[in-house]
Write a protein that holds these residues in place. Structure first.
Motif, short mmCIF file in Angstrom:
data_model
loop_
_atom_site.label_atom_id
_atom_site.label_comp_id
_atom_site.label_asym_id
_atom_site.label_seq_id
_atom_site.Cartn_x
_atom_site.Cartn_y
_atom_site.Cartn_z
N ARG B 69 -3.14 -77.20 53.73
CA ARG B 69 -4.01 -78.05 54.39
C ARG B 69 -5.59 -77.25 53.12
N ASP B 71 -9.86 -78.61 52.55
CA ASP B 71 -10.68 -79.54 52.96
C ASP B 71 -12.45 -78.89 52.42
N PRO B 72 -13.32 -79.74 52.65
CA PRO B 72 -14.16 -79.21 51.89
C PRO B 72 -14.78 -78.09 52.57
N VAL B 73 -15.39 -77.16 51.13
CA VAL B 73 -16.26 -76.15 51.62
C VAL B 73 -16.83 -75.90 52.18
N SER B 74 -17.71 -76.30 52.88
CA SER B 74 -18.95 -76.74 53.63
C SER B 74 -18.36 -77.20 54.91
N GLY B 75 -17.31 -77.07 55.08
CA GLY B 75 -16.28 -77.48 56.76
C GLY B 75 -16.44 -79.61 56.64
N ASP B 76 -16.26 -79.72 57.82
CA ASP B 76 -15.95 -80.99 58.05
C ASP B 76 -17.51 -81.89 58.18
N VAL B 77 -17.51 -82.77 57.62
CA VAL B 77 -18.96 -83.52 57.13
C VAL B 77 -19.27 -84.83 57.99
N ILE B 78 -18.00 -85.03 58.56
CA ILE B 78 -18.20 -86.36 59.87
C ILE B 78 -18.39 -86.21 60.43
N GLU B 79 -19.18 -86.75 61.52
CA GLU B 79 -19.36 -86.26 62.43
C GLU B 79 -19.88 -87.24 62.89
N SER B 80 -19.40 -86.84 64.48
CA SER B 80 -20.39 -88.20 65.69
C SER B 80 -21.64 -88.47 65.21
#
Lengths: 408, 80
Positions: B69, B71-80
């Motif tokens: 898997r 991912d970006p190093v800064s975690g998921d950046v798409i938020e609700s």
């Protein structure tokens, strides 16, 4: 004035100036804001805060942006409500709801975006950006409108139109990306490296995240300058959870409240519970998951602050609670029917978790418990629409009495 | 030359496979590990990739096809 000293890496401790950075150049760890706490302690007082504006900016001494030039849509200072009906049903004596669903764009995101957008303007950016499926988009677009800044909001192309109306009305440029959530994630991470824009939760993330501390500050002030015994908090990236705790501890260190013995509880839905799963396994390694939950605002499979949330759980003696999907709508209904508050699924997760924690004895009746309601139910009406059953009658007096038998 | 930061998460069955070594040999990509946590049942590695943009893309597609898997190093950046 702001008391920011700079940024530091939460992994390796390296220090950086207060610039639009979110990742350590050396180890790629996340950066966090540092403050001159001695200077803050020398000026801050309960009276100073009480005489401040009735918004989150009353806590500006602890925030990393200048309050005098804040992009202010009046975020924060939301009600803390004693929830007697819900408390009674759970056998609790002192239960409060922090109703952040009544923020100007109807979620707690206004707190983080207020700080991020203000800081962005201080840095000289003229454009705010984010990737979002709902609450964040609305808040970014609203703050950009207020500030006269450009806004770019990236959304998955298959997102329902209803989800984006709350952002579109403020006039941002909406960019629908023909790809999966992972694709949108990756694209926005790449764009933030190339465009001189303030992506609120990427290059502005250290400042953005600090806005959530104001929830901790407000709860302590509204409880009469004390920390609660328990905080029940929804978990997505884990940032909100860690910052509420940080806020309580900053207040204590500054002498505004006594010792903080608060236990922090993080709540997720079973369809996306990477933080709770790691905690239950006694592990500090988050295993990313593919979200499959109706609690869309908590659907972060690779939580940026998951590790730090696990540390807070350990430090406070709290725990995680993952609730079955079918209990989420039930939680929404319970809150609406017992306390008159209509929350989105994240709030349903919190109420469902609260019920489990109370019934299992993890929170005690005599303790002061605060549950955080972070988003408004009017944005996600489809989750409970099946529960709407009007009584259909003919337009006659007799039909009414026959259908409802209301006359004693 | 382009640079890309990424987080690789390895499932249990790939923990013992030299995926990063192979990535550097199969593609014209230089890998530079910055942080990692590898255990018996799961492992993640945060690294920087350097090379031509297209070569990095091809390399990442291959890593994904292996079951890792990304991912970006800064975690998921798409938020609700």
């Amino acid at each position: 004035m702001s008391y920011v000293k700079g940024l530091f890496c939460k992994e390796c401790g390296r220090e950086y100036p207060a610039e639009p950075l979110n990742v350590c150049d050396f180890c790629f760890g996340p950066l966090e804001v540092t403050y001159d706490y001695d200077a803050i302690s020398s000026v801050v007082s309960r009276e100073r805060i009480e005489n401040g504006p009735r918004s989150m900016w009353r806590y500006h001494d602890f925030l990393p942006a200048e309050a005098e030039n804040a992009i202010d849509i009046n975020a924060g200072y939301t009600p803390l409500i004693k929830a007697n009906n819900l408390a009674r049903s759970l056998g609790l004596d002192e239960l409060y709801l922090k109703n952040d669903a009544v923020n100007p764009s109807f979620s707690f995101k206004d707190r983080v975006v207020a700080v991020a957008s203000t800081k962005a303007r201080e840095f000289g950016f003229d454009t705010l950006a984010c990737a979002s499926t709902g609450n964040l988009a609305g808040s970014v677009a609203a703050h950009a409108a207020r500030a006269g800044m450009r806004a770019f909001v990236f959304i998955p192309a298959d997102l329902e139109r209803g989800k984006i109306l709350g952002a579109a009305v403020y006039g941002p440029t909406l960019v629908a990306v023909d790809g999966s959530y992972d694709d949108v994630n990756r694209l926005c991470s790449e764009l933030s490296d190339s465009y001189n824009w303030a992506f609120v939760n990427i290059n502005m993330r250290p400042y953005y995240a600090e806005g959530s501390k104001s929830l901790g500050f407000e709860v302590a002030e509204q409880l009469g300058w004390r920390a609660p015994d328990n905080c029940i908090v929804p978990g997505a990236s884990g940032s909100l959870f860690t910052k509420i705790w940080k806020g309580l501890n900053e207040f204590s260190s500054a002498g505004l409240i006594g010792d903080v013995n608060t236990r922090m509880f993080i709540c997720q839905a079973e369809g996306c519970a990477p933080i709770v799963t790691a905690h239950k396994a006694g592990d500090f390694a988050i295993r990313p998951v593919k979200p499959n939950t109706i609690a869309k605002s908590l659907a972060i499979g690779n939580p940026a602050d998951g590790y730090f949330a696990l540390r807070v759980l350990e430090a406070t003696g709290g725990s995680g609670c993952a609730v079955p999907e079918e209990e989420v709508a039930e939680g929404i209904k319970d809150l609406a029917e017992m306390e008159g508050i209509f929350t989105e699924p994240a709030g349903g997760v919190v109420v469902a978790s609260l019920k489990r924690l109370a019934r299992s004895g993890q929170i005690k009746p005599w303790e002061t418990t605060v549950a955080f309601i972070t988003g408004n139910g009017y944005k996600t009406q489809e989750v409970v629409e099946d529960t709407v059953r009007p009584v259909l009658i003919k337009p006659t007096f007799a039909a009414f009495e026959e259908a409802l038998s209301v006359r004693p | 030359m382009a640079k890309r930061r990424a987080k690789f998460t390895f499932p249990t069955d790939l923990i013992t496979e030299p995926v990063i070594f192979d990535l550097g040999h199969k593609f014209q990509v230089v890998t530079n590990i910055r942080r990692a946590d590898v255990r018996e049942d799961v492992g993640w590695v945060i690294l920087e990739l350097e090379g031509e943009e297209e070569e990095i893309e091809r390399g990442l597609d291959w890593v994904t096809s292996m079951g890792v898997r990304i991912d970006p190093v800064s975690g998921d950046v798409i938020e609700s």
